[in-house]
Design an enzyme around this catalytic site. Structure first.
Site, PDB file in Angstrom:
ATOM      1  N   ASP A   1      -8.020   3.867   5.182  1.00  0.00           N
ATOM      2  CA  ASP A   1      -6.623   4.130   5.515  1.00  0.00           C
ATOM      3  C   ASP A   1      -5.720   3.652   4.387  1.00  0.00           C
ATOM      4  O   ASP A   1      -4.502   3.801   4.458  1.00  0.00           O
ATOM      5  CB  ASP A   1      -6.264   3.398   6.818  1.00  0.00           C
ATOM      6  CG  ASP A   1      -4.854   3.700   7.301  1.00  0.00           C
ATOM      7  OD1 ASP A   1      -4.536   4.898   7.472  1.00  0.00           O
ATOM      8  OD2 ASP A   1      -4.073   2.750   7.502  1.00  0.00           O
TER       9      ASP A   1
ATOM     10  N   ILE B   1      -6.273  -9.277  13.024  1.00  0.00           N
ATOM     11  CA  ILE B   1      -6.765  -7.896  13.066  1.00  0.00           C
ATOM     12  C   ILE B   1      -8.285  -7.875  13.129  1.00  0.00           C
ATOM     13  O   ILE B   1      -8.881  -7.164  13.945  1.00  0.00           O
ATOM     14  CB  ILE B   1      -6.251  -7.101  11.852  1.00  0.00           C
ATOM     15  CG1 ILE B   1      -4.729  -6.958  11.906  1.00  0.00           C
ATOM     16  CG2 ILE B   1      -6.909  -5.717  11.801  1.00  0.00           C
ATOM     17  CD1 ILE B   1      -4.118  -6.357  10.655  1.00  0.00           C
TER      18      ILE B   1
ATOM     19  N   ARG C   1      -6.344  -3.352   2.440  1.00  0.00           N
ATOM     20  CA  ARG C   1      -5.642  -3.057   1.203  1.00  0.00           C
ATOM     21  C   ARG C   1      -6.591  -2.290   0.273  1.00  0.00           C
ATOM     22  O   ARG C   1      -7.769  -2.631   0.161  1.00  0.00           O
ATOM     23  CB  ARG C   1      -5.156  -4.337   0.506  1.00  0.00           C
ATOM     24  CG  ARG C   1      -3.948  -4.980   1.163  1.00  0.00           C
ATOM     25  CD  ARG C   1      -2.692  -4.125   0.996  1.00  0.00           C
ATOM     26  NE  ARG C   1      -1.499  -4.735   1.565  1.00  0.00           N
ATOM     27  CZ  ARG C   1      -1.054  -4.513   2.785  1.00  0.00           C
ATOM     28  NH1 ARG C   1      -1.736  -3.710   3.603  1.00  0.00           N
ATOM     29  NH2 ARG C   1       0.051  -5.086   3.220  1.00  0.00           N
TER      30      ARG C   1
ATOM     31  N   HIS D   1      -2.457   5.466   5.380  1.00  0.00           N
ATOM     32  CA  HIS D   1      -1.870   4.167   5.722  1.00  0.00           C
ATOM     33  C   HIS D   1      -1.113   4.245   7.062  1.00  0.00           C
ATOM     34  O   HIS D   1       0.047   3.832   7.163  1.00  0.00           O
ATOM     35  CB  HIS D   1      -0.919   3.688   4.619  1.00  0.00           C
ATOM     36  CG  HIS D   1      -0.858   2.193   4.507  1.00  0.00           C
ATOM     37  ND1 HIS D   1      -1.015   1.518   3.327  1.00  0.00           N
ATOM     38  CD2 HIS D   1      -0.656   1.226   5.452  1.00  0.00           C
ATOM     39  CE1 HIS D   1      -0.904   0.213   3.536  1.00  0.00           C
ATOM     40  NE2 HIS D   1      -0.697   0.014   4.821  1.00  0.00           N
TER      41      HIS D   1
ATOM     42  N   GLU E   1      -2.246   4.276  -4.037  1.00  0.00           N
ATOM     43  CA  GLU E   1      -1.575   5.058  -2.992  1.00  0.00           C
ATOM     44  C   GLU E   1      -0.063   5.142  -3.153  1.00  0.00           C
ATOM     45  O   GLU E   1       0.570   6.013  -2.558  1.00  0.00           O
ATOM     46  CB  GLU E   1      -1.881   4.472  -1.611  1.00  0.00           C
ATOM     47  CG  GLU E   1      -1.237   3.134  -1.339  1.00  0.00           C
ATOM     48  CD  GLU E   1      -1.545   2.623   0.068  1.00  0.00           C
ATOM     49  OE1 GLU E   1      -0.579   2.372   0.810  1.00  0.00           O
ATOM     50  OE2 GLU E   1      -2.729   2.484   0.421  1.00  0.00           O
TER      51      GLU E   1
END
Length: 331
Positions: free
Chosen positions: A258, A155, A234, A295, A263
């Site tokens: 995000d 990523i 994360r 997310h 969460e």
């Protein structure tokens, strides 16, 4: 093979059922997350399939083993929510999807950066109200800016290449350097140098004991005033209270996330008619220079298709014993 899915959303059913066209698997879907509160309900399944906010601790693993579960299949890349030592002790195989669509997450990271910088979300709302003023919408050119990338796995690498296309200068920190990125102009450096030189920092590393609260009061103090911080990895990488103080003091010029450390009780749910009791999240949302998505960086058709396909492939390998020693999908 029988699979129990937890933290299930409608799109999970759609994509996993699509990949089960030959009816090789029998599915059970649970909307709730997996944890001590629900694990006793697991019956007569070979595999549990979990997501980022499921709690697969020692107690849960012990119960799963007692009930005959053989495989814990993560339909995500991260595995910080699974007690790997306990899984090994109780003889459960753990697998994940290490690279479903790195471009999906990288592209969402860039979308958040562009939105936060050029304030397109605010401009959209203004124009809908027939307000065509540009006051308060000033941004800056990305061309020539220094972007610091922490974590250059698949990523991070995809993100680097996109930002290189914008004409940015790229710094990176990773325990393992990528030779292709170095040939393309990226320079690896220490975290301290990255903090001091970057105009934008993007986090693309896993959450481990070493990276928990990597962004904290001490690291923020080393950064440039007005820095833009991005996190699509994360939530636990960021000490949220320290970031709030940096926003209040104008040390941070903007934050796009995000993911969020707490969460699991909020994301993937419709809480529009609910009072959210998380004061920290409410404080974050009150800042005009903070952008939060729930997310969704992974949420593309290509990524979900690959997640379903790879997860089921992993399950077949695990149940048949055909797992290569160096397969990165198995932990």
């Amino acid at each position: 093979m029988k699979i129990a899915f937890f933290s299930t959303q409608p799109y999970d059913r759609t994509f996993f059922e699509r990949e089960n066209a030959q009816n090789e698997f029998s599915y059970q879907f649970y909307e709730t997350h997996l944890g001590p509160h629900i694990v006793q309900a697991v019956e007569d399944v070979d595999v549990v399939c979990v997501f980022v906010n499921d709690k697969v601790n020692r107690h849960v693993i012990q119960v799963l083993a007692e009930k005959g579960v053989k495989v814990i299949a993560l339909r995500c890349a991260g595995f910080n929510n699974v007690d790997l030592a306990a899984a090994k002790e109780y003889g459960l195989r753990v697998c994940r999807v290490p690279a479903y669509s790195p471009e999906a997450v990288a592209e969402h990271t860039v979308a958040m950066l562009l939105t936060l910088n050029r304030k397109t979300h605010k401009a959209y709302n203004r124009v809908r109200e027939q307000n065509f003023s540009l006051n308060g919408l000033l941004g800056f050119n990305l061309f020539g800016r220094t972007v610091g990338v922490i974590g250059t796995g698949k990523i991070g690498k995809a993100f680097c290449r996109i930002m290189h296309g914008f004409g940015c200068q790229l710094l990176a920190y990773d325990l393992y350097e990528d030779s292709e990125l170095k040939r393309e102009g990226l320079r690896y450096c220490t975290l301290e140098e990255l903090y001091a030189q970057a105009d934008i920092i993007s986090l693309h590393c896993p959450l481990t004991a070493d990276t928990a609260h990597l962004i904290n009061a001490a690291s923020l103090a080393q950064m440039k005033d007005g820095l833009i911080l991005l996190n699509t990895s994360r939530g636990g990488l960021i000490d949220t209270l320290s970031v709030i103080e940096a926003l209040k003091s104008r040390k941070l010029g903007g934050l796009a996330i995000d993911v969020y450390e707490q969460e699991e009780k909020i994301f993937f749910k419709d809480l529009s008619n609910t009072v959210i009791e998380d004061d920290t999240l409410q404080r974050l949302m009150s800042f005009p220079n903070v952008l939060i998505t729930a997310h969704q960086a992974f949420f593309t058709d290509e990524a979900l298709s690959q997640i379903a396909k790879k997860t089921l492939d992993n399950v077949k390998k695990a149940c048949s014993g055909r797992v290569a020693a160096d397969d990165p999908a198995f932990l």
